[in-house]
Design a protein around this motif. Structure first.
Motif, short mmCIF file in Angstrom:
data_model
loop_
_atom_site.label_atom_id
_atom_site.label_comp_id
_atom_site.label_asym_id
_atom_site.label_seq_id
_atom_site.Cartn_x
_atom_site.Cartn_y
_atom_site.Cartn_z
N ARG A 11 7.01 -2.68 1.41
CA ARG A 11 6.90 -1.61 2.40
C ARG A 11 6.30 -2.15 3.70
N GLY A 12 5.37 -3.09 3.60
CA GLY A 12 4.82 -3.71 4.80
C GLY A 12 5.87 -4.47 5.58
N ALA A 13 6.75 -5.19 4.86
CA ALA A 13 7.84 -5.91 5.52
C ALA A 13 8.82 -4.94 6.18
N GLN A 14 9.07 -3.80 5.51
CA GLN A 14 9.94 -2.79 6.11
C GLN A 14 9.33 -2.22 7.39
N LEU A 15 8.03 -2.01 7.38
CA LEU A 15 7.35 -1.50 8.57
C LEU A 15 7.40 -2.52 9.71
N THR A 16 7.47 -3.80 9.37
CA THR A 16 7.63 -4.82 10.40
C THR A 16 8.91 -4.59 11.18
N VAL A 17 10.01 -4.36 10.45
CA VAL A 17 11.31 -4.17 11.08
C VAL A 17 11.36 -2.84 11.83
N ARG A 266 -5.65 -1.88 1.69
CA ARG A 266 -4.31 -1.96 2.28
C ARG A 266 -3.79 -3.39 2.29
N GLU A 267 -4.37 -4.25 1.49
CA GLU A 267 -4.12 -5.68 1.61
C GLU A 267 -2.65 -6.06 1.43
N GLY A 268 -2.00 -5.51 0.41
CA GLY A 268 -0.61 -5.87 0.16
C GLY A 268 0.30 -5.47 1.31
N LEU A 269 0.16 -4.24 1.79
CA LEU A 269 1.00 -3.77 2.88
C LEU A 269 0.74 -4.57 4.16
N LEU A 270 -0.52 -4.86 4.44
CA LEU A 270 -0.84 -5.63 5.65
C LEU A 270 -0.29 -7.05 5.57
N PHE A 271 -0.30 -7.62 4.34
CA PHE A 271 0.28 -8.96 4.18
C PHE A 271 1.78 -8.93 4.45
N GLY A 272 2.47 -7.94 3.89
CA GLY A 272 3.91 -7.83 4.13
C GLY A 272 4.24 -7.60 5.59
N PHE A 273 3.42 -6.82 6.27
CA PHE A 273 3.63 -6.56 7.70
C PHE A 273 3.33 -7.80 8.53
N GLY A 274 2.24 -8.49 8.21
CA GLY A 274 1.79 -9.60 9.04
C GLY A 274 2.58 -10.88 8.85
N VAL A 275 3.03 -11.17 7.62
CA VAL A 275 3.66 -12.46 7.38
C VAL A 275 4.99 -12.59 8.11
N GLY A 276 5.71 -11.47 8.27
CA GLY A 276 6.97 -11.54 9.00
C GLY A 276 6.76 -11.92 10.45
N PHE A 277 5.79 -11.26 11.09
CA PHE A 277 5.49 -11.60 12.48
C PHE A 277 4.92 -13.01 12.59
N TYR A 278 4.13 -13.41 11.60
CA TYR A 278 3.55 -14.76 11.65
C TYR A 278 4.64 -15.83 11.68
#
Length: 366
Positions: A11-17, A266-278
């Motif tokens: 879900r974090g990766a989806q929020l990235t997009v 929120r660690e899992g979601l933040l990781f999914g969101f952050g790693v894509g941008f990283y």
């Protein structure tokens, strides 16, 4: 539910997009000021990259001069030396990431970008739901958050120089630890266990003993450089999220323990969101532009994992109420097409500006 649940990461990766797509629709995102700061960052990046590359160039020149008297075809340590220096530059020290993060403490551009994007998120939310019953819509974020001081309490405000020095100390400590762990991997016998042990220690706290044991076992089998990249990506994405969320935390004041609990929940979601941008930030020079998009997207993220802030006069106890992510289970279960459907807490003090008022105004006062 584990804080590092795979569904949360996805879900974090989806929020990235989705967040990036929403941010890029904002016509005010790439203002002249933002482009100017990006140009400065690119120029500084070239200078710093040359400075970091100087030792490598020096070693190459030295090896080339020695090649007139030494036959390098019979040895391989020279290639390993060059490759090792280049790997440390790109995957351990992380100079581009350092530069883009440092810009926050020199100029307020990223803070302004976050607030402008938060206003845009509220505006698009109103436009998307303008045919719905206003009393059933969520409250706005920008209207109240802009009333908070970006520096928190006056007594706690740091000058740009002090904030920059504090950041340099933090970054230097992290880079030093990363470099020390990398160098320890060259110790005889125990060196091969250094990175897997560091991985186990890190993931045991974040995800529990079973995932940590899997990472430990995998770390023993895979080549060292892949594990270094994986660990650096994990730590850097965490650091990136803390920097991207700074405009929010600079206004909503959390204690150290509250902030630690907020991130942990929120660690899992933040990781999914952050790693894509990283991963995009690692693109040379283009990364400074991606950083701006990441900051703008974080404004969208905030509206999904926090409640709308009350006016400053009613803010007592609000930070504590946000430590636990109250709508986590419901939000993670939502299908992607209905990601905006969940309505977080909409109960506000009487003085808070009502959503239906904002619908009528259409944010014209902004």
């Amino acid at each position: 539910m584990s804080n590092f649940d795979p569904n949360a990461i996805i879900r974090g990766a989806q929020l990235t997009v989705v967040g990036a797509f929403r941010a890029l629709q904002n016509p005010g995102l790439f203002k002249y000021e933002h482009y100017r700061q990006a140009a400065i960052a690119v120029a500084a990046g070239i200078v710093i990259k040359l400075a970091i590359a100087a030792p490598i160039i020096g070693v190459r020149i030295t090896l080339w001069l020695l090649s007139f008297v030494v036959n390098w075809d019979r040895v391989t340590w020279d290639d390993k030396l060059i490759n090792g220096l280049e790997f440390i530059e790109k995957s351990v020290i992380q100079v581009p990431f350092f530069l883009m993060t440092l810009m926050r403490y020199i100029v307020p551009t990223l803070d302004h970008m976050f607030m402008d994007s938060l206003q845009w998120v509220d505006y698009t939310y109103i436009q998307k739901h303008k045919g719905d019953d206003p009393t059933k819509l969520r409250a706005m974020y920008f209207q109240n958050l802009r009333l908070y001081s970006a520096h928190g309490a006056t007594s706690a405000h740091k000058s740009p120089m002090d904030a920059t020095i504090a950041f340099l100390i933090r970054f230097g400590r992290r880079a030093g630890i990363s470099l020390a762990i990398y160098l320890l991997t060259y110790l005889p016998v125990v060196g091969r266990f250094v990175l897997p042990a560091a991985s186990f220690y890190t993931f045991n706290k974040a995800a529990g003993p079973v995932p940590a044991a899997v990472v430990f076992g995998t770390g023993i089998l895979v080549p060292k450089k892949y594990l270094v990249v994986f660990l650096q990506s994990y730590f850097s994405s965490r650091s990136l999220m803390r920097e991207l969320l700074e405009p929010y935390f600079s206004r909503i004041r959390f204690s150290k323990e509250q902030k630690r609990g907020w991130f942990r929940d929120r660690e899992g979601l933040l990781f999914g969101f952050g790693v894509g941008f990283y991963l995009f930030l690692r693109i040379p020079f283009l990364g400074v532009l991606i950083y701006g998009v990441a900051e703008a997207s974080t404004a969208y993220l905030i509206t999904k994992i926090t409640d709308p802030p009350p006016p400053p006069t009613y803010s007592e106890g609000f930070a504590e109420s946000q430590v636990r992510w109250s709508n986590k289970i419901d939000f993670l279960k939502l299908p992607l097409e209905n990601i905006d459907a969940h309505n977080v807490s909409t109960e506000e003090p009487k003085e808070n500006l009502r959503t239906e008022d904002l619908v009528r105004k259409g944010l014209r006062d902004e």
